[in-house]
Design an enzyme around this catalytic site. Structure first.
Site, PDB file in Angstrom:
ATOM      1  N   ASP A   1       0.775  -1.123   0.050  1.00  0.00           N
ATOM      2  CA  ASP A   1      -0.291  -0.031   0.073  1.00  0.00           C
ATOM      3  C   ASP A   1       0.935   1.364   0.097  1.00  0.00           C
ATOM      4  O   ASP A   1       1.613   1.657   1.068  1.00  0.00           O
ATOM      5  CB  ASP A   1      -0.966  -0.118   1.187  1.00  0.00           C
ATOM      6  CG  ASP A   1      -1.722   1.107   1.384  1.00  0.00           C
ATOM      7  OD1 ASP A   1      -1.837   2.190   0.719  1.00  0.00           O
ATOM      8  OD2 ASP A   1      -2.838   0.954   2.166  1.00  0.00           O
ATOM      9  N   ALA A   2       0.914   1.808  -1.201  1.00  0.00           N
ATOM     10  CA  ALA A   2       2.021   2.986  -1.412  1.00  0.00           C
ATOM     11  C   ALA A   2       1.504   4.205  -0.347  1.00  0.00           C
ATOM     12  O   ALA A   2       2.645   4.487   0.131  1.00  0.00           O
ATOM     13  CB  ALA A   2       1.970   3.409  -2.666  1.00  0.00           C
TER      14      ALA A   2
ATOM     15  N   GLU B   1      29.297   2.331   3.462  1.00  0.00           N
ATOM     16  CA  GLU B   1      29.267   0.889   3.479  1.00  0.00           C
ATOM     17  C   GLU B   1      29.051   0.136   2.300  1.00  0.00           C
ATOM     18  O   GLU B   1      28.714  -1.045   2.342  1.00  0.00           O
ATOM     19  CB  GLU B   1      28.123   0.645   4.507  1.00  0.00           C
ATOM     20  CG  GLU B   1      26.717   1.054   4.202  1.00  0.00           C
ATOM     21  CD  GLU B   1      25.714   1.120   5.207  1.00  0.00           C
ATOM     22  OE1 GLU B   1      25.549   1.778   6.133  1.00  0.00           O
ATOM     23  OE2 GLU B   1      24.953  -0.132   5.056  1.00  0.00           O
TER      24      GLU B   1
ATOM     25  N   CYS C   1      26.167   4.240   8.835  1.00  0.00           N
ATOM     26  CA  CYS C   1      25.794   5.398   8.149  1.00  0.00           C
ATOM     27  C   CYS C   1      26.548   6.685   8.911  1.00  0.00           C
ATOM     28  O   CYS C   1      26.451   7.703   8.452  1.00  0.00           O
ATOM     29  CB  CYS C   1      24.392   5.886   8.240  1.00  0.00           C
ATOM     30  SG  CYS C   1      23.434   4.640   7.405  1.00  0.00           S
TER      31      CYS C   1
ATOM     32  N   ARG D   1      11.801  -3.245  14.187  1.00  0.00           N
ATOM     33  CA  ARG D   1      11.643  -2.252  14.980  1.00  0.00           C
ATOM     34  C   ARG D   1      12.817  -1.842  16.117  1.00  0.00           C
ATOM     35  O   ARG D   1      12.834  -0.895  16.545  1.00  0.00           O
ATOM     36  CB  ARG D   1      10.462  -2.471  15.726  1.00  0.00           C
ATOM     37  CG  ARG D   1       9.183  -2.320  14.735  1.00  0.00           C
ATOM     38  CD  ARG D   1       7.861  -2.622  15.791  1.00  0.00           C
ATOM     39  NE  ARG D   1       7.574  -1.719  16.802  1.00  0.00           N
ATOM     40  CZ  ARG D   1       7.223  -0.595  16.806  1.00  0.00           C
ATOM     41  NH1 ARG D   1       6.897   0.163  15.564  1.00  0.00           N
ATOM     42  NH2 ARG D   1       7.002  -0.055  17.814  1.00  0.00           N
TER      43      ARG D   1
ATOM     44  N   THR E   1      15.712  -1.260  15.416  1.00  0.00           N
ATOM     45  CA  THR E   1      16.396  -0.262  14.629  1.00  0.00           C
ATOM     46  C   THR E   1      16.021   1.210  15.202  1.00  0.00           C
ATOM     47  O   THR E   1      16.614   2.103  14.728  1.00  0.00           O
ATOM     48  CB  THR E   1      16.250  -0.084  13.152  1.00  0.00           C
ATOM     49  OG1 THR E   1      14.943   0.014  12.563  1.00  0.00           O
ATOM     50  CG2 THR E   1      17.036  -1.485  12.434  1.00  0.00           C
TER      51      THR E   1
ATOM     52  N   HIS F   1      21.037  12.655  11.346  1.00  0.00           N
ATOM     53  CA  HIS F   1      20.833  11.281  10.206  1.00  0.00           C
ATOM     54  C   HIS F   1      19.320  11.265   9.754  1.00  0.00           C
ATOM     55  O   HIS F   1      18.499  11.231  10.745  1.00  0.00           O
ATOM     56  CB  HIS F   1      21.498  10.131  10.920  1.00  0.00           C
ATOM     57  CG  HIS F   1      21.319   9.139   9.775  1.00  0.00           C
ATOM     58  ND1 HIS F   1      21.765   9.113   8.558  1.00  0.00           N
ATOM     59  CD2 HIS F   1      20.833   7.713   9.923  1.00  0.00           C
ATOM     60  CE1 HIS F   1      21.693   7.844   7.970  1.00  0.00           C
ATOM     61  NE2 HIS F   1      21.223   7.148   8.904  1.00  0.00           N
TER      62      HIS F   1
ATOM     63  N   SER G   1      24.425   2.628  12.372  1.00  0.00           N
ATOM     64  CA  SER G   1      24.169   1.434  13.148  1.00  0.00           C
ATOM     65  C   SER G   1      25.223   0.603  13.563  1.00  0.00           C
ATOM     66  O   SER G   1      26.295   0.735  12.946  1.00  0.00           O
ATOM     67  CB  SER G   1      23.291   0.489  12.024  1.00  0.00           C
ATOM     68  OG  SER G   1      21.940   1.164  11.807  1.00  0.00           O
TER      69      SER G   1
END
Lengths: 391, 344
Positions: B29-30, B81, B113, B200, B202, B235, B297
């Site tokens: 679902d966009a 990376e 990152c 989640r 992250t 970030h 990360s």
């Protein structure tokens, strides 16, 4: 029951995503809170029952009853500790076993706890573990996960009784509103029906906000003989009845997929045992793992006629302030649903209500029902609790 | 005046793919994806673009508007990376391209990152200790997301280069602190093509914990508050996280809007926070203060407090205008550009 039983201590962790806390941290925290609430020392405990659905899959740990006893500091006490499993009715069963243990006269001070640590796994693995509550061979291998099976029940209920999408949404709306006062709830934000209906489909007609979340958490209660209860606390909560029933594990073998017969069977027995009728119940904590689950529960527990559960909720009759508040805690939808902990958490919340110290308080509540379902309804536990005022 | 940014340049490939095009392919679902991530499109590298070419482009742009030439660059660190070689530095390619070789030091860095800001800190140390006059730190990526993975909606391409020195400074670095822990929120093992992530996990225990940890430590050390800053850059793995963390720290949209590029270009990984800083430096006036925080990360955040100095006007790059020159590709072209499909 051979002798009456009372709840004298309750405790829980907040439910939610406890990234920094382990399985054992959770149950120790809940257990200590329950013991402190009851004023009971570890050396007074005669037996422990722990509800847990799937630590083997979620954290690769079995033999969790011994782990609970060990980390509760009771390894040297030799306390019998037993894990109880019935999918997400494990907590309700653990409570029932604790009550029966005391009722039988075998034990005097028993702790019932429930715990689940779900967030260590990714969503695919979590969904697969959850699917273990359904029939792996006949349902899951064919694509029928728990959400899909509840979606079948929802669709059938809509077709047969005219239950609407908006009525399902109102379950989530109400339960989020109730949870806004609950400091232990995973979600304390309010949601509108429009928001619920804008979330992605999980299994049509059920959307993301029709589903309870994956959660970490633990809950515990201390039960003792009713005759001793006031020696522990001033405001014990009495177990008027605890009943359990089974049904076909597969949804397709059920008599009727718009009802959970295990719930109505357990409720009928519990009402008979307690000598109450549904009209005597002041509020209920029920198993809304999916919003349709609460619609079925208010019907199967006798608060509404079969087919009228959606309207009962939509009209506000299940809201705090309505005739029979349902899930004043916020239910599984908003409190969170750490599978094995939920059935015990329901007793914790009902006890808080009956004591008059709940976050979202029901007025004049003296008799409560808790209803905990395993998976799609293969198991149901129904407890009737009271503040003793009507006994 | 203390050391800081002497010049800077950013580069983002001109190709874009829209969120709705990716959602069309995977049956998602966009609107739900776009609402959840607040990313409407992301940048896509050309077939022959990689971290080395993006780094060289950014480095050249950084050197375009400064009197420092290649010979004046004593160190180049390239954080990424997606270095094109597992063994062989990207930094030497950049050094040769801008004429900085051979009397220089060069190395590649990796910290998910935030390797670009780690490079800024390393160069800053060399400058402040007097070892070199000027050094260059670059963060660039052609980031990878497995087909069908949630990452595919954001993993983008771009990079930025910063010349750091103690003469002709246009943005003084008042202080920098880092907040680091061993947190497995996102990783790619040796030999694996695409990274994996903890869904989640992250968020709160990774991005938010480290970004807030570094930010609060820096504010404490400087006895500063969000009100003391004109701009804030974080970030930006998507459009939602940086806005949320900014608001939780007490910054408002007016402060973070200028440096928020993710809604249009996606997550350029090692380039993401640095490109946000480029966009802010393009607008900031002398005397204004900038709060700048990366996140990588694994996990860690580097926080910087900067004050813009005279001379900034001559360094402006017009990054925002270049981002308007775009060509949208469909998923098939995107798959070819990213090497997900190849001619045999």
């Amino acid at each position: 029951m051979q002798r009456n039983v009372a709840v004298v201590g309750v405790g829980q962790t907040a439910f939610g995503e406890h990234w920094e806390r382990s399985f054992r941290d959770l149950f120790v925290t809940a257990g200590v809170r329950a013991l402190e609430d009851a004023g009971v020392g570890g050396d007074e405990i005669d037996a422990m029952y722990g509800g847990n659905m799937s630590a083997g899959q979620f954290i690769r740990q079995e033999h969790v009853a011994a782990l609970i006893a060990d980390y509760a500091g009771l390894a040297t006490e030799g306390v019998p500790a037993t894990r109880v499993e019935a999918a997400d009715a494990s907590g309700g069963l653990a409570f029932r076993q604790a009550v029966l243990d005391v009722a039988s006269g075998a034990s005097d001070v028993v702790v019932a706890s429930g715990v689940e640590k779900m967030t260590d796994l990714g969503s695919d693995e979590t969904n697969d573990a959850l699917a273990g509550s359904a029939d792996r061979e006949w349902e899951v291998f064919g694509g029928g996960n728990v959400a899909a099976l509840y979606a079948l029940m929802a669709r059938a209920h809509m077709n047969r009784y005219g239950t609407t999408r908006r009525e399902l949404s109102q379950v989530a709306v109400k339960n989020h509103r109730h949870a806004s006062g609950n400091e232990y709830a995973q979600y304390t934000n309010e949601v509108s029906a429009e928001v619920v209906e804008s979330t992605p489909y999980v299994a049509e007609p059920l959307r993301a906000f029709d589903c309870s979340p994956a959660s970490d958490g633990a809950a515990a209660v201390v039960v003792v003989p009713a005759e001793d209860a006031t020696a522990y606390v001033d405001d014990p909560v009495y177990v008027e009845a605890t009943e359990q029933a089974s049904d076909s594990l597969t949804v397709h073998d059920r008599r009727d997929i718009t009802a959970l017969d295990a719930t109505s069977e357990a409720a009928e027995r519990a009402y008979a045992e307690a000598n109450f009728s549904p009209g005597d119940i002041d509020f209920a904590e029920v198993h809304d793992s999916y919003t349709i689950g609460e619609v079925l529960a208010v019907e199967d527990l006798g608060f509404a006629e079969k087919g009228e559960g959606g309207g009962f909720i939509d009209e506000g009759r299940a809201s705090v302030g309505g005739e029979t508040p349902v899930n004043p805690s916020g239910g599984l939808k908003a409190c969170g649903h750490p599978l094995g902990a939920t059935g015990v958490r329901q007793v914790v919340d009902a006890t808080r209500q009956l004591r008059g110290d709940a976050g979202t308080q029901v007025e004049d509540g003296s008799v409560a029902v808790t209803q905990n379902v395993g998976g799609t309804g293969g198991t149901a536990v129904v407890n009737v609790l009271s503040d003793g005022g009507s006994v | 005046m203390g050391a800081g940014i002497v010049s800077y340049g950013g580069y983002v490939p001109r190709y874009r793919i829209r969120t709705e095009e990716i959602a069309r392919v995977w049956g998602d679902d966009a609107d739900a994806v776009e609402g959840g991530l607040r990313v409407g499109s992301k940048s896509v590298p050309d077939e022959d673009e990689d971290t080395a070419t993006i780094s060289v482009e950014a480095a050249r742009r950084a050197l375009d508007r400064t009197s420092v030439d290649g010979d004046g660059i004593g160190a180049i660190y390239v954080g990424s990376e997606s270095h094109p070689y597992a063994v062989k530095p990207t930094a030497t390619i950049v050094g040769a391209a801008v004429g900085a070789t051979p009397l220089m030091t060069a190395a590649d860095m990796e910290f998910a990152c935030k390797a670009g800001t780690a490079g800024i800190q390393a160069v800053l140390g060399l400058v402040e200790s007097g070892r070199i006059d000027n050094g260059m730190a670059i963060g660039a990526d052609v980031s990878q997301g497995a087909p069908g993975d949630a990452l595919e909606y954001s993993a983008a391409a771009g990079g930025a280069a910063f010349v750091v020195g103690d003469q002709n400074v246009v943005a003084e670095i008042e202080d920098t602190v880092s907040y680091t822990s061993d947190t497995p929120d996102f990783w790619r093992r040796e030999g694996e093509r695409y990274p994996q992530h903890g869904e989640r996990f992250t968020g709160k225990p990774a991005y938010f914990k480290h970004t807030e940890g570094a930010s609060n430590e820096l504010l404490d050390r400087l006895d500063a508050s969000p009100d003391d800053y004109d701009h804030a850059v974080f970030h930006q793995p998507n459009g939602k996280f940086p806005a949320r963390v900014a608001e939780s720290l007490g910054f408002d949209e007016e402060q973070y809007a200028t440096g928020l590029l993710a809604p249009d270009i996606g997550n350029t990984y090692s380039g993401a926070s640095l490109l946000g800083l480029v966009a802010v430096l393009d607008e900031a006036e002398a005397g204004e203060r900038i709060f700048f925080v990366s996140f990588g990360s694994g996990a860690g955040s580097d926080a910087f407090s900067l004050t813009v100095r005279d001379g900034i006007e001559e360094k402006r790059t017009g990054l925002r205008e270049t981002l308007e020159d775009v060509e949208y590709v469909d998923y098939a072209q995107y798959a070819k550009h990213k090497g997900k499909i190849k001619d045999e």
